[in-house]
Enzyme design. Structure first.
Site, PDB file in Angstrom:
ATOM      1  N   CYS A  95     -80.265 -36.123 -64.416  1.00  0.00           N
ATOM      2  CA  CYS A  95     -79.431 -35.533 -63.357  1.00  0.00           C
ATOM      3  C   CYS A  95     -78.067 -35.088 -63.883  1.00  0.00           C
ATOM      4  CB  CYS A  95     -79.335 -36.499 -62.191  1.00  0.00           C
ATOM      5  SG  CYS A  95     -79.063 -35.659 -60.623  1.00  0.00           S
ATOM      6  N   ARG A 129     -77.930 -30.897 -50.122  1.00  0.00           N
ATOM      7  CA  ARG A 129     -78.396 -31.642 -51.290  1.00  0.00           C
ATOM      8  C   ARG A 129     -79.931 -31.669 -51.332  1.00  0.00           C
ATOM      9  NH1 ARG A 129     -74.561 -34.016 -53.889  1.00  0.00           N
ATOM     10  NH2 ARG A 129     -75.947 -35.404 -55.044  1.00  0.00           N
ATOM     11  N   HIS A 191     -84.285 -39.801 -61.031  1.00  0.00           N
ATOM     12  CA  HIS A 191     -83.712 -41.149 -61.082  1.00  0.00           C
ATOM     13  C   HIS A 191     -84.847 -42.156 -60.865  1.00  0.00           C
ATOM     14  CE1 HIS A 191     -79.519 -39.875 -60.899  1.00  0.00           C
ATOM     15  NE2 HIS A 191     -79.826 -39.044 -59.922  1.00  0.00           N
TER      16      HIS A 191
HETATM   17  N1  GLN Z   1     -73.251 -34.505 -59.173  1.00  0.00           N
HETATM   18  C1  GLN Z   1     -74.478 -33.813 -59.578  1.00  0.00           C
HETATM   19  C2  GLN Z   1     -75.120 -33.112 -58.364  1.00  0.00           C
HETATM   20  O1  GLN Z   1     -74.803 -33.464 -57.240  1.00  0.00           O
HETATM   21  C3  GLN Z   1     -75.447 -34.800 -60.185  1.00  0.00           C
HETATM   22  C4  GLN Z   1     -75.918 -35.851 -59.191  1.00  0.00           C
HETATM   23  C5  GLN Z   1     -76.669 -36.999 -59.839  1.00  0.00           C
HETATM   24  O2  GLN Z   1     -76.504 -37.313 -61.023  1.00  0.00           O
HETATM   25  N2  GLN Z   1     -77.499 -37.694 -59.020  1.00  0.00           N
HETATM   26  O3  GLN Z   1     -75.960 -32.252 -58.528  1.00  0.00           O
END
Ligand code: GLN
Length: 240
Positions: A95, A129, A191
């Protein structure tokens, strides 16, 4: 006895969703086979010779945490990481750790972080998101995990996708790709931590590191009954 030195980069700021469990998984899968493993954590500001590393891990982080890294990356660390990538060192980048291997990450609020440029990709955030359990097909079988990112990553001609989305968003929710592969770098939005319930993924990383260091990437098979049960259970829950 073959042994690997794993470097865990930025564990102090890139540490979402138990991503550090990937390092523990790699260490255990070496030790269960009677192979050696040492782990070095490299927080921001820590001087460490990355050329001593055999395998590197970078976890995920929130936008502002990624911004904190810029000064450290620009202190020479970015060039060291690029050199390790070009020298064929295996990386697992998750990520935020995946995004920072690309040219830049532009947050949903329009702030552009110029990143390492080790991989030919770029990421642009958006208000909505991409969150949820997901699965994708790779050269080493299906991978299941959990994604939570605003960033939409687009791959340039210089990298291959790590896999093809079966269920979920992946790189950008549009082109069906997930993650990136370049030399021995494995980038993913997954993740979880991703490796414990995807043993073939973990062993692909270990084999690449052992092959590069010893010219022998062979790994004794492990009894992955519980790992595979966890994998299949996640796939069933996804209806994938
Ligand atoms: N901040 C980055 C995004 O929102 C990565 C998020 C993360 O590592 N879960 O895309």
């Amino acid at each position: 006895m073959r042994e690997l030195h794993i470097f865990h980069l930025y564990p102090d700021v890139l540490n979402l969703y138990g991503d550090r469990g990937n390092v523990l998984c790699l260490k255990r899968r070496l030790e269960w086979r009677g192979l050696g493993c040492t782990v070095t954590e490299v927080p921001m500001g820590e001087r460490a010779k990355l050329s001593d590393g055999d395998l590197f891990f970078i976890g995920g982080g929130q936008d502002f945490e990624q911004g904190l890294l810029l000064e450290d990356l620009n202190s020479g660390r970015a060039e060291e990481i690029k050199a390790a990538v070009e020298d064929g060192a295996p990386f697992l980048c998750v990520c935020g750790g995946y995004q920072l291997m690309g040219h830049y990450y532009e947050t949903a609020s329009g702030e552009r972080c110029r990143f390492i440029g080790a991989l030919d990709l770029a990421t642009v955030g958006a208000a909505e998101r991409m969150i949820g359990n997901f699965a994708f097909e790779t050269a080493f079988g299906t991978v299941v995990g959990f994604e939570n990112h605003s960033g939409r990553t687009r791959l340039g001609p210089g990298v291959e996708p790590l896999g093809r989305v079966i269920k979920g968003f992946g790189n950008n929710g549009e082109d069906g790709t997930e993650g990136a592969r370049y030399k021995n770098v494995f980038g993913t939005y997954s993740h979880g931590p991703v490796l414990p319930k995807n043993p073939a993924f973990a062993d692909a990383l270990l084999a690449a590191a052992l092959e590069r260091k010893y010219g022998d990437g062979s790994l004794e098979p492990l009894d992955d009954l519980s790992e595979n049960e966890a994998h299949e259970s996640a796939m069933r829950r996804l209806g994938a």
